[in-house]
Design a protein around this motif. Structure first.
Motif, PDB file in Angstrom:
ATOM      1  N   ARG A   1      -4.379  17.261   3.840  1.00 42.08           N
ATOM      2  CA  ARG A   1      -3.108  16.892   4.461  1.00 42.08           C
ATOM      3  C   ARG A   1      -3.105  15.472   5.018  1.00 42.08           C
ATOM      4  NH1 ARG A   1      -3.848  16.823   9.983  1.00 42.08           N
ATOM      5  NH2 ARG A   1      -5.037  18.557  10.844  1.00 42.08           N
ATOM      6  N   THR A   2      -4.283  14.820   5.007  1.00 40.14           N
ATOM      7  CA  THR A   2      -4.351  13.434   5.494  1.00 40.14           C
ATOM      8  C   THR A   2      -4.360  12.411   4.348  1.00 40.14           C
ATOM      9  OG1 THR A   2      -6.773  13.290   5.542  1.00 40.14           O
ATOM     10  CG2 THR A   2      -5.725  14.255   7.467  1.00 40.14           C
ATOM     11  N   HIS A   3      -4.467  12.868   3.103  1.00 48.56           N
ATOM     12  CA  HIS A   3      -4.610  11.930   1.975  1.00 48.56           C
ATOM     13  C   HIS A   3      -3.499  10.883   1.949  1.00 48.56           C
ATOM     14  CE1 HIS A   3      -7.201  14.772  -0.793  1.00 48.56           C
ATOM     15  NE2 HIS A   3      -7.802  14.455   0.345  1.00 48.56           N
ATOM     16  N   HIS A   4      -2.235  11.356   2.083  1.00 49.92           N
ATOM     17  CA  HIS A   4      -1.096  10.436   1.909  1.00 49.92           C
ATOM     18  C   HIS A   4      -1.154   9.267   2.887  1.00 49.92           C
ATOM     19  CE1 HIS A   4       0.162  12.827   5.293  1.00 49.92           C
ATOM     20  NE2 HIS A   4       1.216  12.067   5.488  1.00 49.92           N
ATOM     21  N   ARG A   5      -1.645   9.552   4.116  1.00 53.14           N
ATOM     22  CA  ARG A   5      -1.684   8.479   5.121  1.00 53.14           C
ATOM     23  C   ARG A   5      -2.574   7.339   4.658  1.00 53.14           C
ATOM     24  NH1 ARG A   5      -3.261  11.730  10.352  1.00 53.14           N
ATOM     25  NH2 ARG A   5      -4.431   9.830  10.778  1.00 53.14           N
ATOM     26  N   TYR A   6      -3.748   7.689   4.139  1.00 57.72           N
ATOM     27  CA  TYR A   6      -4.707   6.647   3.750  1.00 57.72           C
ATOM     28  C   TYR A   6      -4.336   6.017   2.412  1.00 57.72           C
ATOM     29  CZ  TYR A   6      -7.156   8.459   7.720  1.00 57.72           C
ATOM     30  OH  TYR A   6      -7.458   8.836   8.998  1.00 57.72           O
ATOM     31  N   ILE A   7      -3.816   6.835   1.490  1.00 54.84           N
ATOM     32  CA  ILE A   7      -3.391   6.279   0.194  1.00 54.84           C
ATOM     33  C   ILE A   7      -2.311   5.218   0.446  1.00 54.84           C
ATOM     34  CG2 ILE A   7      -2.160   6.810  -1.947  1.00 54.84           C
ATOM     35  CD1 ILE A   7      -3.379   9.655  -1.807  1.00 54.84           C
ATOM     36  N   CYS A   8      -1.300   5.593   1.229  1.00 58.48           N
ATOM     37  CA  CYS A   8      -0.162   4.694   1.436  1.00 58.48           C
ATOM     38  C   CYS A   8      -0.566   3.459   2.239  1.00 58.48           C
ATOM     39  CB  CYS A   8       0.980   5.429   2.142  1.00 58.48           C
ATOM     40  SG  CYS A   8       1.716   6.695   1.100  1.00 58.48           S
ATOM     41  N   ARG A   9      -1.318   3.681   3.304  1.00 56.50           N
ATOM     42  CA  ARG A   9      -1.687   2.539   4.153  1.00 56.50           C
ATOM     43  C   ARG A   9      -2.614   1.581   3.392  1.00 56.50           C
ATOM     44  NH1 ARG A   9       0.670  -0.578   7.045  1.00 56.50           N
ATOM     45  NH2 ARG A   9      -0.495  -1.559   8.738  1.00 56.50           N
ATOM     46  N   ALA A  10      -3.528   2.141   2.597  1.00 58.35           N
ATOM     47  CA  ALA A  10      -4.430   1.287   1.808  1.00 58.35           C
ATOM     48  C   ALA A  10      -3.604   0.386   0.884  1.00 58.35           C
ATOM     49  CB  ALA A  10      -5.392   2.157   0.988  1.00 58.35           C
ATOM     50  N   MET A  11      -2.618   0.961   0.210  1.00 61.03           N
ATOM     51  CA  MET A  11      -1.810   0.182  -0.733  1.00 61.03           C
ATOM     52  C   MET A  11      -0.964  -0.844   0.010  1.00 61.03           C
ATOM     53  SD  MET A  11      -0.889   2.889  -3.770  1.00 61.03           S
ATOM     54  CE  MET A  11       0.013   4.034  -2.800  1.00 61.03           C
ATOM     55  N   GLU A  12      -0.446  -0.439   1.167  1.00 60.06           N
ATOM     56  CA  GLU A  12       0.362  -1.395   1.956  1.00 60.06           C
ATOM     57  C   GLU A  12      -0.477  -2.583   2.420  1.00 60.06           C
ATOM     58  OE1 GLU A  12       3.520   1.904   3.688  1.00 60.06           O
ATOM     59  OE2 GLU A  12       1.905   1.183   4.973  1.00 60.06           O
ATOM     60  N   LEU A  13      -1.766  -2.331   2.635  1.00 64.66           N
ATOM     61  CA  LEU A  13      -2.637  -3.414   3.108  1.00 64.66           C
ATOM     62  C   LEU A  13      -3.307  -4.154   1.944  1.00 64.66           C
ATOM     63  CD1 LEU A  13      -4.198  -1.623   6.226  1.00 64.66           C
ATOM     64  CD2 LEU A  13      -2.423  -3.382   6.197  1.00 64.66           C
ATOM     65  N   GLY A  14      -2.825  -3.897   0.717  1.00 60.72           N
ATOM     66  CA  GLY A  14      -3.264  -4.697  -0.430  1.00 60.72           C
ATOM     67  C   GLY A  14      -4.445  -4.147  -1.204  1.00 60.72           C
ATOM     68  N   CYS A  15      -4.836  -2.885  -0.960  1.00 63.50           N
ATOM     69  CA  CYS A  15      -5.969  -2.298  -1.690  1.00 63.50           C
ATOM     70  C   CYS A  15      -5.455  -1.332  -2.763  1.00 63.50           C
ATOM     71  CB  CYS A  15      -6.866  -1.486  -0.762  1.00 63.50           C
ATOM     72  SG  CYS A  15      -7.426  -2.378   0.675  1.00 63.50           S
ATOM     73  N   ASP A  16      -6.304  -1.061  -3.747  1.00 65.14           N
ATOM     74  CA  ASP A  16      -6.041   0.059  -4.651  1.00 65.14           C
ATOM     75  C   ASP A  16      -6.640   1.307  -4.003  1.00 65.14           C
ATOM     76  OD1 ASP A  16      -4.815  -1.545  -6.502  1.00 65.14           O
ATOM     77  OD2 ASP A  16      -6.640  -1.868  -7.675  1.00 65.14           O
ATOM     78  N   ALA A  17      -6.104   2.463  -4.378  1.00 66.28           N
ATOM     79  CA  ALA A  17      -6.616   3.705  -3.792  1.00 66.28           C
ATOM     80  C   ALA A  17      -7.124   4.632  -4.895  1.00 66.28           C
ATOM     81  CB  ALA A  17      -5.517   4.392  -2.990  1.00 66.28           C
ATOM     82  N   ILE A  18      -8.192   5.330  -4.543  1.00 67.19           N
ATOM     83  CA  ILE A  18      -8.754   6.358  -5.429  1.00 67.19           C
ATOM     84  C   ILE A  18      -8.786   7.617  -4.584  1.00 67.19           C
ATOM     85  CG2 ILE A  18     -10.854   7.117  -6.632  1.00 67.19           C
ATOM     86  CD1 ILE A  18     -11.555   4.069  -6.849  1.00 67.19           C
ATOM     87  N   THR A  19      -8.069   8.644  -4.988  1.00 67.86           N
ATOM     88  CA  THR A  19      -8.039   9.818  -4.121  1.00 67.86           C
ATOM     89  C   THR A  19      -8.572  11.061  -4.810  1.00 67.86           C
ATOM     90  OG1 THR A  19      -6.687  11.220  -2.672  1.00 67.86           O
ATOM     91  CG2 THR A  19      -5.637  10.484  -4.703  1.00 67.86           C
ATOM     92  N   GLU A  20      -9.227  11.872  -3.991  1.00 67.14           N
ATOM     93  CA  GLU A  20      -9.607  13.194  -4.471  1.00 67.14           C
ATOM     94  C   GLU A  20      -8.342  14.028  -4.661  1.00 67.14           C
ATOM     95  OE1 GLU A  20     -11.436  15.259  -5.712  1.00 67.14           O
ATOM     96  OE2 GLU A  20     -13.360  14.260  -5.706  1.00 67.14           O
ATOM     97  N   LYS A  21      -8.461  15.052  -5.478  1.00 67.02           N
ATOM     98  CA  LYS A  21      -7.385  16.016  -5.611  1.00 67.02           C
ATOM     99  C   LYS A  21      -7.326  16.873  -4.363  1.00 67.02           C
ATOM    100  CE  LYS A  21      -8.892  19.597  -5.576  1.00 67.02           C
ATOM    101  NZ  LYS A  21      -9.740  20.450  -4.685  1.00 67.02           N
ATOM    102  N   PRO A  22      -6.244  17.511  -4.031  1.00 66.91           N
ATOM    103  CA  PRO A  22      -4.909  17.254  -4.550  1.00 66.91           C
ATOM    104  C   PRO A  22      -4.385  15.929  -3.992  1.00 66.91           C
ATOM    105  CG  PRO A  22      -4.778  18.747  -2.686  1.00 66.91           C
ATOM    106  CD  PRO A  22      -6.237  18.490  -2.924  1.00 66.91           C
TER     107      PRO A  22
END
Ligand SMILES: NC(=O)c1ccc[n+]([C@@H]2O[C@H](COP(=O)([O-])OP(=O)(O)OC[C@H]3O[C@@H](n4cnc5c(N)ncnc54)[C@H](O)[C@@H]3O)[C@@H](O)[C@H]2O)c1
Length: 444
Positions: free
Chosen positions: A84-105
């Motif tokens: 339930r925390t994935h979206h926070r880090y995926i979105c913030r990482a991209m906003e700060l200029g990084c690519d994101a690699i996330t585990e499922k789901p």
């Protein structure tokens, strides 16, 4: 130049990535920091990497994520935190200029899915969802066969997934047992299965109907079966000592102790809760029907309380039928010796681990076994190693479309999210009504 990585969420799964970054892939990758809500888990991971000869890396608490990105300037953020925390880090990482690699789901509900999709589009950053199952040689072979047209157009599929009373039970001991954390097994676990089916069929789910309930785990079900002795967590419990479903951890198990028991004091999270306790909000018994955009119909079932673990997928096509059977784990002789459970000994040897079999029977023809390279072993049917190569070295050959992006991530969770909605309402759910993502539903 080596790409710089940070790892967010330093529990059990993160080690596959952390270890890869500091060993087999250190020529192309550099681990620069850990981030987690729990300091003790990060410290334990630092101890592990030091044992591998790598210096400790800086650690950042969850609320210090932005500072970590500013100070470490990573190229990519690997997200292996609670679902339930994935979206926070995926979105913030991209906003700060990084690519994101996330585990499922990718995430657990439609709102968070929309937020991720919108952020990918707004920032133009890359997002990889790590579907390791696609990469296993046997699952790849099924893709190859279906893509070749040997079975013809697929009209219907029967897909059954069994989780056993050891691995399956584990979801009911941990944070996954709360649906708000994991989306339930229809999202958390079945994201793998629905992703495989989307990929195998090369299509998109359109309409979903589901029935599901908690029928085996949970206190109420145990009471109904006559159980009278209960406990809340296994550690230190005499009742748990006699419960074959309890997690038994020896004090010598440095890893489980370091990751969980020594970390409890910080967040009160117990890794070894009773599967027969109250407060479980996920299902253990589920049946789903899906119609895909290409008109194929799938009947799918997921049961988390089976005596063995594995799956069966049968494809009925216009040229014949493909049957795919996999036993992933069998009852292990001796594993339950301390329990003297009634019936346990009789189970011994009941089902041997079976070589997975892919069988094709053409209409009017003889059934034939489809051969494939079975030598490969390793996590998730040999999928983990291949996946790591693709994400850390770059995709070499994508002729079968193994590499999964955010659209695949979204597609794979939307079936489960629709199924959750269907359980609630008792009605079929149109998947396109869940998110604003027209490109997903534009093709067959
Ligand atoms: N692909 C696979 O086969 C596979 C296998 C296992 C796990 N996973 C995935 O990996 C992820 C982690 O699972 P796990 O088994 O390692 O669980 P875990 O409980 O061992 O680890 C989860 C970690 O997330 C941390 N965390 C919780 N809330 C946080 C927050 N707000 N911010 C930062 N960190 C937070 C916890 O402290 C913990 O260290 C899950 O998304 C799971 O679905 C995938």
């Amino acid at each position: 130049m080596r790409a710089k990585y940070v790892v967010v969420g330093t529990g059990g799964r993160s080690w596959m990535y952390t270890h890869a970054l500091i060993s087999d892939f250190k020529d192309v990758a550099e681990l620069t920091a850990f981030c987690d809500s729990n300091q003790a888990r990060m410290d334990f991971n630092n101890k592990l990497i030091q044992q591998c000869g790598h210096p400790a890396v800086p650690t950042y608490r969850a609320h210090e994520f932005d500072r970590m990105i500013a100070e470490q300037k990573p190229d990519k953020v690997i997200v292996t935190s609670m679902d339930r925390t994935h979206h926070r880090y995926i979105c913030r990482a991209m906003e700060l200029g990084c690519d994101a690699i996330t585990e499922k789901p990718m995430t657990v509900d439609a709102e968070k899915c929309q937020q991720i999709v919108d952020t990918v589009k707004r920032t133009g950053r890359g997002l990889t969802v790590t579907f390791n199952y696609r990469y296993s040689p046997r699952n790849t072979k099924v893709k190859e066969v279906l893509k070749s047209g040997m079975v013809g157009d697929i009209l219907s599929v029967h897909f059954e997934w069994l989780l056993d009373t050891s691995h399956g039970a584990d979801y009911f001991r941990r944070w996954h047992r709360d649906k708000r954390n994991s989306g339930g097994l229809l999202v958390h676990k079945a994201t793998h299965h629905f992703d495989l089916m989307n990929w195998w069929l090369d299509s998109t789910p359109e309409l979903v109907f589901c029935l599901g309930d908690l029928r085996f785990y949970g206190k109420e079900n145990a009471e109904r079966r006559g159980v009278t002795d209960f406990y809340s967590r296994a550690r230190g419990s005499a009742v748990a000592a006699k419960d074959p479903y309890a997690l038994k951890v020896s004090d010598k198990d440095e890893r489980l102790r370091g990751l969980y028991y020594d970390a409890e004091k910080e967040d009160g999270y117990f890794r070894d809760q009773s599967v027969f306790g109250d407060g479980i909000s996920i299902e253990d018994t589920m049946g789903v029907m899906v119609r895909y955009r290409n008109k194929a119909v799938m009947t799918y079932s997921l049961n988390a309380h089976c005596p063995w673990e594995g799956y069966r997928a049968c494809f009925n096509g216009t040229r014949g039928r493909l049957e795919f059977n996999v036993v992933e784990t069998s009852y292990v002789s001796g594993a339950h010796e301390d329990f003297n459970m009634p019936g346990m000994r009789e189970l011994e040897g009941r089902r041997d681990a079976m070589v997975p079999q892919i069988l094709f029977q053409p209409h009017w023809g003889k059934a034939q076994v489809i051969e494939y390279d079975q030598k490969d072993v390793g996590g998730h049917g040999g999928g983990d190693v291949r996946l790591l190569n693709d994400i850390l070295r770059g995709v070499q050959d994508n002729s079968l479309g193994h590499a999964a992006g955010y659209l695949d991530g979204a597609k794979s969770i939307l079936t489960g999210i629709a199924a959750n909605e269907s359980i609630k309402t008792g009605l079929p759910v149109r998947v396109s009504s869940l998110v604003d993502l027209p490109e997903l539903f534009a093709r067959r």
